[in-house]
Design a protein around this motif. Sequence first.
Motif, mmCIF file in Angstrom:
data_model
loop_
_atom_site.group_PDB
_atom_site.id
_atom_site.type_symbol
_atom_site.label_atom_id
_atom_site.label_comp_id
_atom_site.label_asym_id
_atom_site.label_seq_id
_atom_site.Cartn_x
_atom_site.Cartn_y
_atom_site.Cartn_z
ATOM 1 N N ARG A 108 -9.338 -36.887 -55.532
ATOM 2 C CA ARG A 108 -9.311 -35.532 -54.979
ATOM 3 C C ARG A 108 -9.102 -34.484 -56.059
ATOM 4 N N THR A 109 -8.213 -34.768 -57.012
ATOM 5 C CA THR A 109 -7.907 -33.752 -58.038
ATOM 6 C C THR A 109 -9.109 -33.438 -58.932
ATOM 7 N N PRO A 110 -9.780 -34.423 -59.535
ATOM 8 C CA PRO A 110 -10.945 -34.061 -60.343
ATOM 9 C C PRO A 110 -12.082 -33.457 -59.525
ATOM 10 N N LEU A 111 -12.270 -33.897 -58.302
ATOM 11 C CA LEU A 111 -13.318 -33.305 -57.470
ATOM 12 C C LEU A 111 -13.012 -31.854 -57.141
ATOM 13 N N ALA A 112 -11.742 -31.560 -56.843
ATOM 14 C CA ALA A 112 -11.364 -30.174 -56.573
ATOM 15 C C ALA A 112 -11.550 -29.313 -57.819
ATOM 16 N N SER A 113 -11.205 -29.870 -58.988
ATOM 17 C CA SER A 113 -11.391 -29.106 -60.235
ATOM 18 C C SER A 113 -12.879 -28.832 -60.481
ATOM 19 N N LEU A 114 -13.704 -29.831 -60.311
ATOM 20 C CA LEU A 114 -15.146 -29.637 -60.513
ATOM 21 C C LEU A 114 -15.698 -28.593 -59.545
ATOM 22 N N ARG A 115 -15.274 -28.682 -58.303
ATOM 23 C CA ARG A 115 -15.776 -27.708 -57.324
ATOM 24 C C ARG A 115 -15.329 -26.290 -57.679
ATOM 25 N N GLY A 116 -14.078 -26.144 -58.102
ATOM 26 C CA GLY A 116 -13.588 -24.801 -58.467
ATOM 27 C C GLY A 116 -14.320 -24.244 -59.676
ATOM 28 N N PHE A 117 -14.544 -25.091 -60.698
ATOM 29 C CA PHE A 117 -15.242 -24.593 -61.885
ATOM 30 C C PHE A 117 -16.701 -24.254 -61.587
ATOM 31 N N ILE A 118 -17.326 -25.065 -60.732
ATOM 32 C CA ILE A 118 -18.720 -24.772 -60.377
ATOM 33 C C ILE A 118 -18.811 -23.447 -59.633
ATOM 34 N N GLU A 119 -17.891 -23.221 -58.701
ATOM 35 C CA GLU A 119 -17.894 -21.944 -57.979
ATOM 36 C C GLU A 119 -17.645 -20.773 -58.930
ATOM 37 N N THR A 120 -16.768 -21.005 -59.920
ATOM 38 C CA THR A 120 -16.499 -19.924 -60.893
ATOM 39 C C THR A 120 -17.730 -19.645 -61.736
ATOM 40 N N LEU A 121 -18.414 -20.695 -62.177
ATOM 41 C CA LEU A 121 -19.619 -20.497 -62.992
ATOM 42 C C LEU A 121 -20.742 -19.852 -62.186
ATOM 43 N N GLN A 122 -20.782 -20.135 -60.890
ATOM 44 C CA GLN A 122 -21.798 -19.497 -60.050
ATOM 45 C C GLN A 122 -21.441 -18.060 -59.686
ATOM 46 N N GLY A 123 -20.147 -17.714 -59.805
ATOM 47 C CA GLY A 123 -19.708 -16.384 -59.410
ATOM 48 C C GLY A 123 -19.275 -15.518 -60.572
ATOM 49 N N PRO A 124 -17.961 -15.293 -60.728
ATOM 50 C CA PRO A 124 -17.473 -14.337 -61.741
ATOM 51 C C PRO A 124 -17.893 -14.658 -63.164
ATOM 52 N N ALA A 125 -17.996 -15.943 -63.523
ATOM 53 C CA ALA A 125 -18.315 -16.306 -64.910
ATOM 54 C C ALA A 125 -19.800 -16.607 -65.102
ATOM 55 N N ARG A 126 -20.633 -16.072 -64.216
ATOM 56 C CA ARG A 126 -22.055 -16.362 -64.289
ATOM 57 C C ARG A 126 -22.640 -15.947 -65.631
ATOM 58 N N SER A 127 -22.183 -14.833 -66.163
ATOM 59 C CA SER A 127 -22.769 -14.287 -67.393
ATOM 60 C C SER A 127 -21.799 -14.324 -68.565
ATOM 61 N N ASP A 128 -20.819 -15.240 -68.523
ATOM 62 C CA ASP A 128 -19.804 -15.317 -69.583
ATOM 63 C C ASP A 128 -20.021 -16.614 -70.370
#
Length: 433
Positions: A224-244
């Motif tokens: 659960r922990t690594p899956l939650a981390s992957l999901r959070g980072f993917i959402e961040t890369l798709q959202g606020p950090a899209r162009s960072d």
Amino acid sequence: MKAAGLSVESVLEKWRRGLGRLVARARQERPLLLLLTLLAMIAFLIGMDWVGVLVGWLLLVLVVVGRKPAALPPPVLEVVEKEQPGFQPLPQVAATLGALDIPAFVLGEDVTVLYQNKAAERAFGILSPGSHLSARLRSPGILDMVRETIATDEPNQIEHSERLPSERVYTLRIAPIDLGKPMQQSSEGVAQKLYLLSFRDISELRRIDRMRSDFVANASHELRTPLASLRGFIETLQGPARSDPAAHERFLAIMFDQATRMSRLVDDLMSLSRLELKSHIAPDQTIDLKPLIGHVRDALVPLADDLGVEIRTHLPEGKVEVLGDRDELVQVFENLIENACKYGQEGKFVDVYLRNGASDPVEVTVVDQGPGIPAEHVPRLTERFYRVSVADSRSKKGTGLGLAIVKHILTRHRARLIVKSEVGKGSQFTVRF
């Protein structure tokens, strides 16, 4: 003349036979002849003519001797029918139950124990015939179940736990014994019924069920922990950090570490599954441990250098051979030496001893000079997902399955893992073949 001679001899033979039959007949009629003789003497004494008395006596004797004996009726054999005892099933039932490896009791209608097999004696001790069942099994649930079956003549089943001498779980079943024959009657004239109380040990099934549920809970928690981390980072890369680009670089590195952790976890789970499938098959290859330990040391040198630890081996002269699977033994010693490097790196040295005494078993001992393990944790080190320090284990990229894999491999090799540790003085892991 010869023919005439034969004829005279034949006549004489017939006369002899006839005379013999008369004599034999006279012997049979002796009481009646004596009576006739007595009457003749009385008649002579009272003055009767002796010639008439003699003639009369001779005539009566000839009549008695010549008459045919009365045919006696054939004897009547009186047939006395013996009372057949009622069918006694207990000896047959006892002989059958004696061959079973599960505890079993034969009970009467008064809940007394009429028979117990050897398995029941081993599990619950010896009960003398005629003892009440409550003398050994005091559970109200068991006694109520037995009484209900005796009252209703219907089978019953419950689950029962024994705490001493060790914790065991049984499925108890009681049913009337029906052998299809009339049984021996009691003194009151009522046919006695027998009941079979059997115990099926399900302790191992319960332990496996608990292990399975614990395994599923722990595995899902670990994933659960690594899956939650992957999901959070993917959402961040798709959202606020899209162009960072900097965030991309940092988050992708973390995502790679989490994916690698899940991959290690899945690999360890697969290894455990494969080991469990062949745990009953002992290896039959002859392995020399000296080059094997040298290979493991060379493979772990880069990791030891990164951690600032030196791996020192202490090997005897000549070959040290054991029966084993080379790849599995490599996995065992890699795990033990790698753990010693990671968790005992404060001591700077990890020593590996290979011992092969003349009369002693082969032993491989891995010693570190780290902080040691508290005594209360040592017995549980080989449990799946058990960690002395969760944070420390995860920081060192551990899955919590390494020592469980070691235990399963050594079980297949009919070997033992002996752990000795003292806080502040390091740890010592010994594999004894």
